[in-house]
Design a protein around this motif. Structure first.
Motif, PDB file in Angstrom:
ATOM      1  N   GLN A  65       0.815  -1.195   0.000  1.00  0.00           N
ATOM      2  CA  GLN A  65       0.000   0.000   0.000  1.00  0.00           C
ATOM      3  C   GLN A  65       0.852   1.249   0.000  1.00  0.00           C
ATOM      4  O   GLN A  65       1.850   1.340   0.700  1.00  0.00           O
ATOM      5  CB  GLN A  65      -0.917   0.008   1.210  1.00  0.00           C
ATOM      6  CG  GLN A  65      -2.003   1.059   1.157  1.00  0.00           C
ATOM      7  CD  GLN A  65      -3.028   0.856   2.241  1.00  0.00           C
ATOM      8  OE1 GLN A  65      -2.705   0.407   3.304  1.00  0.00           O
ATOM      9  NE2 GLN A  65      -4.269   1.186   1.960  1.00  0.00           N
ATOM     10  N   GLY A  66       0.430   2.221  -0.780  1.00  0.00           N
ATOM     11  CA  GLY A  66       1.106   3.498  -0.766  1.00  0.00           C
ATOM     12  C   GLY A  66       0.774   4.238   0.507  1.00  0.00           C
ATOM     13  O   GLY A  66      -0.185   3.922   1.202  1.00  0.00           O
ATOM     14  N   GLU A  67       1.570   5.234   0.811  1.00  0.00           N
ATOM     15  CA  GLU A  67       1.343   6.028   2.003  1.00  0.00           C
ATOM     16  C   GLU A  67       1.018   7.453   1.635  1.00  0.00           C
ATOM     17  O   GLU A  67       1.603   8.004   0.690  1.00  0.00           O
ATOM     18  CB  GLU A  67       2.583   5.992   2.904  1.00  0.00           C
ATOM     19  CG  GLU A  67       2.888   4.609   3.438  1.00  0.00           C
ATOM     20  CD  GLU A  67       4.097   4.591   4.337  1.00  0.00           C
ATOM     21  OE1 GLU A  67       4.482   3.500   4.767  1.00  0.00           O
ATOM     22  OE2 GLU A  67       4.668   5.670   4.590  1.00  0.00           O
ATOM     23  N   GLU A  68       0.085   8.039   2.358  1.00  0.00           N
ATOM     24  CA  GLU A  68      -0.271   9.435   2.110  1.00  0.00           C
ATOM     25  C   GLU A  68      -0.145  10.222   3.394  1.00  0.00           C
ATOM     26  O   GLU A  68      -0.434   9.704   4.487  1.00  0.00           O
ATOM     27  CB  GLU A  68      -1.705   9.534   1.576  1.00  0.00           C
ATOM     28  CG  GLU A  68      -1.859   8.992   0.158  1.00  0.00           C
ATOM     29  CD  GLU A  68      -3.213   9.282  -0.423  1.00  0.00           C
ATOM     30  OE1 GLU A  68      -3.907   8.322  -0.801  1.00  0.00           O
ATOM     31  OE2 GLU A  68      -3.579  10.469  -0.523  1.00  0.00           O
ATOM     32  N   ASP A  69       0.249  11.464   3.244  1.00  0.00           N
ATOM     33  CA  ASP A  69       0.217  12.353   4.386  1.00  0.00           C
ATOM     34  C   ASP A  69      -0.122  13.760   3.928  1.00  0.00           C
ATOM     35  O   ASP A  69       0.145  14.123   2.779  1.00  0.00           O
ATOM     36  CB  ASP A  69       1.549  12.333   5.146  1.00  0.00           C
ATOM     37  CG  ASP A  69       2.651  13.074   4.422  1.00  0.00           C
ATOM     38  OD1 ASP A  69       3.347  12.443   3.620  1.00  0.00           O
ATOM     39  OD2 ASP A  69       2.784  14.303   4.647  1.00  0.00           O
ATOM     40  N   MET A  84      -1.232  17.573  -0.582  1.00  0.00           N
ATOM     41  CA  MET A  84      -1.250  16.205  -0.100  1.00  0.00           C
ATOM     42  C   MET A  84      -0.118  15.443  -0.752  1.00  0.00           C
ATOM     43  O   MET A  84       0.178  15.657  -1.927  1.00  0.00           O
ATOM     44  CB  MET A  84      -2.585  15.552  -0.465  1.00  0.00           C
ATOM     45  CG  MET A  84      -3.754  16.096   0.318  1.00  0.00           C
ATOM     46  SD  MET A  84      -5.328  15.828  -0.503  1.00  0.00           S
ATOM     47  CE  MET A  84      -5.599  17.420  -1.213  1.00  0.00           C
ATOM     48  N   ASN A  85       0.501  14.573   0.018  1.00  0.00           N
ATOM     49  CA  ASN A  85       1.666  13.846  -0.465  1.00  0.00           C
ATOM     50  C   ASN A  85       1.425  12.349  -0.484  1.00  0.00           C
ATOM     51  O   ASN A  85       0.682  11.814   0.348  1.00  0.00           O
ATOM     52  CB  ASN A  85       2.867  14.143   0.442  1.00  0.00           C
ATOM     53  CG  ASN A  85       3.152  15.624   0.504  1.00  0.00           C
ATOM     54  OD1 ASN A  85       3.494  16.244  -0.495  1.00  0.00           O
ATOM     55  ND2 ASN A  85       2.986  16.213   1.682  1.00  0.00           N
ATOM     56  N   CYS A  86       2.045  11.701  -1.436  1.00  0.00           N
ATOM     57  CA  CYS A  86       1.887  10.268  -1.615  1.00  0.00           C
ATOM     58  C   CYS A  86       3.268   9.667  -1.833  1.00  0.00           C
ATOM     59  O   CYS A  86       4.066  10.202  -2.613  1.00  0.00           O
ATOM     60  CB  CYS A  86       0.999  10.021  -2.835  1.00  0.00           C
ATOM     61  SG  CYS A  86       0.872   8.308  -3.374  1.00  0.00           S
ATOM     62  N   SER A  87       3.565   8.573  -1.155  1.00  0.00           N
ATOM     63  CA  SER A  87       4.828   7.873  -1.385  1.00  0.00           C
ATOM     64  C   SER A  87       4.531   6.398  -1.649  1.00  0.00           C
ATOM     65  O   SER A  87       3.523   5.859  -1.178  1.00  0.00           O
ATOM     66  CB  SER A  87       5.775   8.029  -0.192  1.00  0.00           C
ATOM     67  OG  SER A  87       5.191   7.480   0.973  1.00  0.00           O
ATOM     68  N   TYR A  88       5.415   5.776  -2.409  1.00  0.00           N
ATOM     69  CA  TYR A  88       5.205   4.386  -2.780  1.00  0.00           C
ATOM     70  C   TYR A  88       6.545   3.664  -2.758  1.00  0.00           C
ATOM     71  O   TYR A  88       7.598   4.277  -2.574  1.00  0.00           O
ATOM     72  CB  TYR A  88       4.535   4.302  -4.152  1.00  0.00           C
ATOM     73  CG  TYR A  88       5.254   5.058  -5.234  1.00  0.00           C
ATOM     74  CD1 TYR A  88       4.961   6.406  -5.478  1.00  0.00           C
ATOM     75  CD2 TYR A  88       6.217   4.463  -6.027  1.00  0.00           C
ATOM     76  CE1 TYR A  88       5.607   7.111  -6.470  1.00  0.00           C
ATOM     77  CE2 TYR A  88       6.875   5.161  -7.027  1.00  0.00           C
ATOM     78  CZ  TYR A  88       6.561   6.487  -7.236  1.00  0.00           C
ATOM     79  OH  TYR A  88       7.214   7.191  -8.218  1.00  0.00           O
ATOM     80  N   LYS A  89       6.490   2.342  -2.928  1.00  0.00           N
ATOM     81  CA  LYS A  89       7.683   1.541  -2.670  1.00  0.00           C
ATOM     82  C   LYS A  89       8.321   0.912  -3.892  1.00  0.00           C
ATOM     83  O   LYS A  89       9.454   0.450  -3.831  1.00  0.00           O
ATOM     84  CB  LYS A  89       7.336   0.438  -1.655  1.00  0.00           C
ATOM     85  CG  LYS A  89       6.880   0.969  -0.312  1.00  0.00           C
ATOM     86  CD  LYS A  89       6.483  -0.171   0.616  1.00  0.00           C
ATOM     87  CE  LYS A  89       5.996   0.371   1.952  1.00  0.00           C
ATOM     88  NZ  LYS A  89       5.520  -0.717   2.847  1.00  0.00           N
ATOM     89  N   THR A  90       7.616   0.883  -5.000  1.00  0.00           N
ATOM     90  CA  THR A  90       8.138   0.171  -6.154  1.00  0.00           C
ATOM     91  C   THR A  90       7.992   1.021  -7.406  1.00  0.00           C
ATOM     92  O   THR A  90       7.321   2.059  -7.378  1.00  0.00           O
ATOM     93  CB  THR A  90       7.413  -1.180  -6.317  1.00  0.00           C
ATOM     94  OG1 THR A  90       8.047  -1.933  -7.340  1.00  0.00           O
ATOM     95  CG2 THR A  90       5.952  -0.977  -6.682  1.00  0.00           C
ATOM     96  N   SER A  91       8.602   0.608  -8.494  1.00  0.00           N
ATOM     97  CA  SER A  91       8.497   1.367  -9.735  1.00  0.00           C
ATOM     98  C   SER A  91       7.052   1.354 -10.230  1.00  0.00           C
ATOM     99  O   SER A  91       6.354   0.345 -10.101  1.00  0.00           O
ATOM    100  CB  SER A  91       9.414   0.769 -10.797  1.00  0.00           C
ATOM    101  OG  SER A  91      10.756   0.868 -10.401  1.00  0.00           O
ATOM    102  N   ILE A  92       6.644   2.453 -10.809  1.00  0.00           N
ATOM    103  CA  ILE A  92       5.262   2.571 -11.256  1.00  0.00           C
ATOM    104  C   ILE A  92       5.188   2.843 -12.746  1.00  0.00           C
ATOM    105  O   ILE A  92       6.148   3.314 -13.366  1.00  0.00           O
ATOM    106  CB  ILE A  92       4.521   3.698 -10.504  1.00  0.00           C
ATOM    107  CG1 ILE A  92       5.185   5.050 -10.783  1.00  0.00           C
ATOM    108  CG2 ILE A  92       4.471   3.404  -9.008  1.00  0.00           C
ATOM    109  CD1 ILE A  92       4.386   6.234 -10.259  1.00  0.00           C
TER     110      ILE A  92
END
Lengths: 112, 115
Positions: free
Chosen positions: A3-7, A21-29
């Motif tokens: 799951q992506g993370e938002e803050d 709003m910010n979104c971070s993710y863990k793998t290539s998209i």
């Protein structure tokens, strides 16, 4: 979990202010999309940014994408009470198929 | 009108009673997907389909089945529902463009309660 993370998780601002709003993710998209949801209703697509793009605009919305940091931000300028909603980022990931991973969302409250 | 429809919109059932939630789209989209939404967790993908007879697992497929016999329909089947499948379910569809999928169009949601 992928799951992506938002803050932030929640954001309360006055009408006329900007909301980020910010979104971070863990793998290539493959691409990243932002959606809006009002009170448990269906999601509405706002903007899509592809992995080879860095910034896109749509009306009062501005989205940036930094693939080196695996992060994206959504800026809503001159917010209105009607912008009150939950906002989600969603990442399209090429796994051989194409999975979609959503962030947990940011709840935006715009006070009139 | 281009749309994704889901039925039923609300369903209360009991543990173990098989049920099917239907999803249909009229946009000739290749990609269809099911999600569940739980408080504080955002949406989690259950299954997706990239075309007829092509389905694959998302992040939370346990306890669910899908089929894609026609391009427009993508039913979600719960063979033996349990209370932890109480959730808000969304179906979505998207079209293929340039080797990738575009924005997704969402149905109105199905609120399922399993007692």
């Amino acid at each position: 979990s992928q799951q992506g993370e938002e803050d932030p998780q929640a954001l309360s601002i006055q009408e006329g202010e900007n909301a980020t709003m910010n979104c971070s993710y863990k793998t290539s998209i493959n691409n990243l999309q932002w959606y809006r949801q009002n009170s448990g209703r269906g999601l509405v697509h706002l903007i899509l940014i592809r992995s080879n793009e860095r910034e896109k605009h749509s009306g009062r919305l501005r989205v940036t994408l930094d693939t080196s940091k695996k992060s994206s931000s959504l800026l809503i300028t001159a917010s209105r009470a009607a912008d009150t909603a939950s906002y989600f980022c969603a990442m399209l990931i090429n796994t051989g198929g194409f999975k979609t991973i959503f962030g947990a969302g940011t709840r935006l409250f715009v006070k009139a | 009108e281009a749309q994704v429809t889901q039925n039923p919109r609300y369903l209360i059932t009991v543990t173990g009673k098989k049920l099917t939630v239907t999803c249909s789209q009229n946009m000739n989209h290749e990609y269809m997907s099911w999600y569940r939404q739980d408080p504080g967790l955002g949406l989690r993908q259950i299954y997706y389909s990239m075309n007829v007879e092509v389905t694959d697992k998302g992040d939370v497929p346990e306890g669910y089945k899908v089929s894609r016999k026609e391009k427009r329909n993508f039913p979600l089947i719960l063979e033996s529902p349990s209370p932890n499948q109480t959730s808000l379910y969304f179906c979505a569809s998207s079209t293929l463009s340039g080797g990738s999928y575009n924005e997704q169009f969402f149905g109105p949601g199905t609120r399922l309660t399993v007692l």
